[in-house]
Each structure stands twice: as C-alpha cells, then as structure tokens.
Design an enzyme around this catalytic site. Structure first.
Site, PDB file in Angstrom:
ATOM      1  N   LYS A 126      28.482  -7.825 -71.929  1.00  0.00           N
ATOM      2  CA  LYS A 126      28.784  -6.401 -72.155  1.00  0.00           C
ATOM      3  C   LYS A 126      27.783  -5.484 -71.473  1.00  0.00           C
ATOM      4  O   LYS A 126      28.155  -4.426 -70.978  1.00  0.00           O
ATOM      5  CB  LYS A 126      28.749  -6.069 -73.659  1.00  0.00           C
ATOM      6  CG  LYS A 126      29.855  -6.676 -74.459  1.00  0.00           C
ATOM      7  CD  LYS A 126      29.680  -6.377 -75.930  1.00  0.00           C
ATOM      8  CE  LYS A 126      28.435  -6.954 -76.526  1.00  0.00           C
ATOM      9  NZ  LYS A 126      28.330  -8.418 -76.525  1.00  0.00           N
ATOM     10  N   GLN A 133      26.563  -7.702 -79.881  1.00  0.00           N
ATOM     11  CA  GLN A 133      27.166  -8.897 -80.458  1.00  0.00           C
ATOM     12  C   GLN A 133      28.687  -8.898 -80.189  1.00  0.00           C
ATOM     13  O   GLN A 133      29.134  -8.212 -79.295  1.00  0.00           O
ATOM     14  CB  GLN A 133      26.855  -9.015 -81.963  1.00  0.00           C
ATOM     15  CG  GLN A 133      25.383  -9.315 -82.267  1.00  0.00           C
ATOM     16  CD  GLN A 133      24.488  -8.104 -82.286  1.00  0.00           C
ATOM     17  OE1 GLN A 133      24.861  -7.063 -82.794  1.00  0.00           O
ATOM     18  NE2 GLN A 133      23.308  -8.208 -81.741  1.00  0.00           N
TER      19      GLN A 133
HETATM   20  P1  IMP Z   1      21.116 -11.950 -86.827  1.00  0.00           P
HETATM   21  O1  IMP Z   1      21.911 -10.872 -86.190  1.00  0.00           O
HETATM   22  O2  IMP Z   1      19.769 -12.164 -86.186  1.00  0.00           O
HETATM   23  O3  IMP Z   1      21.025 -11.817 -88.323  1.00  0.00           O
HETATM   24  O4  IMP Z   1      21.890 -13.351 -86.577  1.00  0.00           O
HETATM   25  C1  IMP Z   1      23.159 -13.629 -87.183  1.00  0.00           C
HETATM   26  C2  IMP Z   1      24.027 -14.434 -86.250  1.00  0.00           C
HETATM   27  O5  IMP Z   1      24.408 -13.616 -85.140  1.00  0.00           O
HETATM   28  C3  IMP Z   1      23.359 -15.667 -85.647  1.00  0.00           C
HETATM   29  O6  IMP Z   1      24.346 -16.669 -85.462  1.00  0.00           O
HETATM   30  C4  IMP Z   1      22.887 -15.177 -84.289  1.00  0.00           C
HETATM   31  O7  IMP Z   1      22.755 -16.228 -83.362  1.00  0.00           O
HETATM   32  C5  IMP Z   1      24.023 -14.245 -83.920  1.00  0.00           C
HETATM   33  N1  IMP Z   1      23.631 -13.187 -82.988  1.00  0.00           N
HETATM   34  C6  IMP Z   1      22.948 -12.064 -83.261  1.00  0.00           C
HETATM   35  N2  IMP Z   1      22.785 -11.311 -82.159  1.00  0.00           N
HETATM   36  C7  IMP Z   1      23.401 -11.969 -81.167  1.00  0.00           C
HETATM   37  C8  IMP Z   1      23.612 -11.678 -79.779  1.00  0.00           C
HETATM   38  O8  IMP Z   1      23.201 -10.641 -79.235  1.00  0.00           O
HETATM   39  N3  IMP Z   1      24.308 -12.611 -79.083  1.00  0.00           N
HETATM   40  C9  IMP Z   1      24.799 -13.739 -79.653  1.00  0.00           C
HETATM   41  N4  IMP Z   1      24.638 -14.040 -80.939  1.00  0.00           N
HETATM   42  C10 IMP Z   1      23.947 -13.170 -81.694  1.00  0.00           C
END
Ligand code: IMP
Length: 430
Positions: A16, A225
């Site tokens: 993105k 994300q």
């Molecule tokens: P958090 O956002 O750090 O709490 O992670 C929650 C989930 O979202 C995990 O599986 C992370 O690997 C995934 N995640 C968070 N940010 C990203 C991103 O920018 N790209 C891919 N996966 C993400």
C-alpha cells in the site's frame, strides 16, 4: 472534493505504501487513519531508501501535506526519530506540511512492555504481535484512560499526566504479569523531550481535512495493515486492534462518507501473512519458499517492522472478494505480479471446502475459518520476465488471463498492476 481510500485486502504488506506514494503525486493531502508503528514500508526514490512507519508516504512528494489522524496510536519516541531521520535525508519535515491529530492516542514504553507480557502469557495462543504496544494503547483508549497527543502541547501537564500513566502501567505489569517495571525517570525524560519536539506538529486534523475537501482538494486516506487484520471484520482474535477497513478512514480522520469517490483495494498477486492464525492457502513447500524469496532483496517477504519471515501461499480469491464487500471497493491494484513469473502453473482459491460443503464466503467464526480447505483453480503461468512491461496488452497472455480471472472472481476491475519495486515498474490499466 474527492477522498480516495486506500486499503489492504489481505493480511497487510500488500504494498500500500508504494501505491500511496504513487497516488500522492496527484494529491494535496495524504492521511493515515489507523494503527501505529506496527506498520512499515520502504520507499525507494532513485538511490535513496526511506523507511516509514508512521509518517504517510506523501511526505516524499514536495508540496503534499501529510496527516496522522485521530484513529492512530503514536509512539512519540518513534515519530520523533522517524521525522529526524527524514530530515537527515533532506526531506522537508516542517510543521506546515506534517500534522499530528491532537486526538490520536499515545503509546508509551509501558504499553510495549504490556504487549510483550501479554504475548508471553498467551503461550501457544500468542497472536504474534509486532510488540509495538498497539493493543495495550487501544485498550487504554477504549477504557477512556489513554493519553492523547494533544497533551503534548503543555509540557508541565504532559509530564504530570504521563508520569501517572507510567506508574499505573508499571503497577499492572507487576501485579498482573509479574514483569519488570519500566524505568520511570529515564522513560519520562525521553518522552518529554520527544513531546517538545512534536508539539509544533499538533493540530485539529478533522478540520484540516474537511476544509481541504470543501476546497475541492484531493485527499488520499492511507490504510495500514489489511482487511483480515481489522478488529471487527478480520480473523478475530488474530487481528490488530484498529479499524483497518475503509470505514475506519471516516472515523479515524473525522469526515463524512459523501466525500468518498474511490475505494482502492491493494492485493498482492499471492498471499502472505505474519503472525499467527489460520491461512487456508498457506504453502509449506518449494513454491512457498520461492514466493518468499531468500531475504537477499529488500522486496523479499520478510517483515519491514520485525524482520520476521512471512508465511506465503497462493492467492485467496475468497478473501479478496470478502475485502471487496467489506470495503466497497471500486477498484483493485495487484502488486508483485513479477514474482509469479516462471511458475509453470499457478493456483487461485475460488472457494473453500468446509465440513463437506463448498462455501464461497469467508466464515465469520475462527474455528470454521481454520477448518476451511481451499478449492483451487489451476491456471497456466508464464515463463517471461515481465519487469520491463508497461502496458497490459504487452503482458504474456497467461498473465493477462490471471488478472482477468481475479477480476471475475472478485467482481472489481483491476486498475493498476505492479511488476517490480521501482516507482515506474507498473502498468496502468484504466
Ligand atoms: P499488532 O498490530 O502489533 O498488535 O499485531 C497484531 C497482528 O497484526 C499480528 O499478527 C501482526 O503480525 C499483524 N500486523 C500488525 N501490523 C502489521 C503490518 O503492518 N503488516 C502485517 N501484519 C501486521
């Protein structure tokens, strides 16, 4: 007055940032609406490589205003160092072109420590978070105990309130997780230094965006994300803690739906995921390793934020169709098509098999999703290197048919295809 919303249709990392960078060249404002420094991407311009986690990609286009909206959670330490790194690379970071919403919430070192402690406590059921404190910061926001960026305007009040938040977080760490406290005085000193650096960037970004839309300016709402990581519509609980979907742009930036004219979904030509949770099309074989790459190239499938190898698999058409529905996509961008070159055959999941039944929609329950087996359609690959192709008609026939098959499965037109990492390695379709 158009607002264009850019979202990921898979589990993030669809590319993105690169598309936002491309759209920014025709925009007035690029605004991030959710998430924090869990996101990350690398943009290459000429010989220079820029690493962005919080600042929207538009920052690399002189004259474009960049906004970090109310739906975001901001670690002041990361943002200050990201801005300083951009300045060192001679990017204009003056506050008249970069704005941080006073309503965004702040991530503290204690949030990071709680993130790590919770993941350790989950054991086998760990989400695989990025450990950036994202979940705990959104917990405090929803519990109405968070600190907002606007607090940084007044150093004395900020120091007092931040100290109280750090103390409360340390108490939680000790009582609930039996974890080490965060050293309070040094953390506070660093946060106060970052706060005074960031204070000039604060503003009411809902007002800025609405005034721009009223004045017929173009605003790109940059999602972070992907749809499957959305707190409500993703694969809960293996999700992030924010609204990653198109609806999140409206709540995260504070403007109404009447301004939205395009909702652009970005899908990688195959599927990747970091972190835990079901992934129906995951490959554990040589094809999966080929999709991932070795890590030797910056575009290989290793996390920009954490460096973790990504899980890889064939394109999941059920998922991208789901993303089209949840986001109301008006168009699709397919990235990394060049990575598929030289596979003899390619597979696309067109449906799932669940308990002996064929299903065409993503199940809402995690146990059902975990039990889904992909129903594949096999399509021919192409041997040609397509990194130099710039028009749809010059693509090999099999590559054209791959794109047309995606359009038919998802029922959304593909407007752009990327065939390599450089800014100009793309095929604009309509
Ligand atoms: P958090 O956002 O750090 O709490 O992670 C929650 C989930 O979202 C995990 O599986 C992370 O690997 C995934 N995640 C968070 N940010 C990203 C991103 O920018 N790209 C891919 N996966 C993400």
């Amino acid at each position: 007055m158009p607002a264009h919303i850019l979202v990921g249709t898979q589990w993030g990392d669809e590319g993105k940032g690169r598309i936002a960078d491309w759209l920014a060249s025709q925009a007035d404002i690029v605004a991030r609406y959710a998430g924090g420094d869990n996101a990350g991407h690398t943009v290459r311009v000429g010989d220079e490589t820029y690493k962005l986690h919080l600042v929207p990609s538009g920052v690399l286009h002189p004259g474009v205003k960049c906004i970090m909206g109310a739906g975001m959670v901001i670690n002041p330490l990361t943002l200050a160092s990201e801005l300083r790194a951009l300045a060192a690379q001679r990017v204009d970071i003056s506050p008249n072109r970069i704005q941080l919403s006073t309503r965004a919430h702040l991530i503290t070192p204690v949030h990071r420590a709680i993130d790590a402690a919770r993941e350790a406590q989950r054991g086998q059921r760990a989400i695989g978070t990025t450990m950036r404190g994202i979940g705990p910061a959104y917990v405090d926001r929803t519990a109405r105990e968070g600190l907002r960026a606007g607090e940084m305007e007044n150093p004395d009040i900020f120091a007092r309130r931040m100290r109280a938040r750090l103390e409360a977080g340390n108490q939680l760490l000790a009582d609930v997780y039996q974890a080490e406290p965060v050293p309070l005085d040094s953390a506070l000193a660093e946060l106060c230094e970052a706060a005074s650096f960031l204070a000039p960037y604060l503003g009411d970004s809902s007002l800025t965006i609405n005034e721009a839309l009223e004045a017929d300016k173009t605003v790109i709402c940059e999602g972070a994300q992907g749809t499957l990581l959305d707190i409500d519509h993703g694969g809960y609980p293996y999700v992030t803690s924010s609204s990653t979907i198109a609806g999140g742009a409206l709540t995260g930036l504070g403007f109404g739906p009447r301004y939205v004219d395009r909702v652009i979904g970005v899908a990688k030509a195959f599927t990747t995921r970091v972190g835990s949770g079901p992934m129906p099309t995951e490959l554990h074989d040589e094809a999966g390793a080929r999709l991932r790459g070795t890590g030797a190239n910056p575009w290989d499938e290793f996390g920009t934020t954490t460096g973790r190898p990504r899980r890889t698999g064939w394109l999941d058409g059920v998922m991208v169709r789901y993303a089209a529905r949840i986001n109301g996509l008006t168009e699709l961008v397919i990235t990394k098509m060049d990575v598929l070159s030289s596979f003899v055959d390619l597979k696309i999941a067109e449906a799932y098999q669940l308990n002996g039944q064929m299903v065409r929609h993503m199940p809402s329950e995690l146990d059902d999703f975990a039990a889904c087996e992909p129903v594949y359609e096999t399509v021919p690959g192409w041997p040609e290197d397509i990194t130099g192709v710039r028009t749809f008609d010059s693509l090999p026939g099999a590559a054209r048919r791959y794109i047309e098959r995606i359009e038919a499965l998802v029922n959304v037109p593909v407007s752009l295809i990327t065939v390599g990492p450089a800014r100009d390695q793309s095929i604009q379709r309509r």
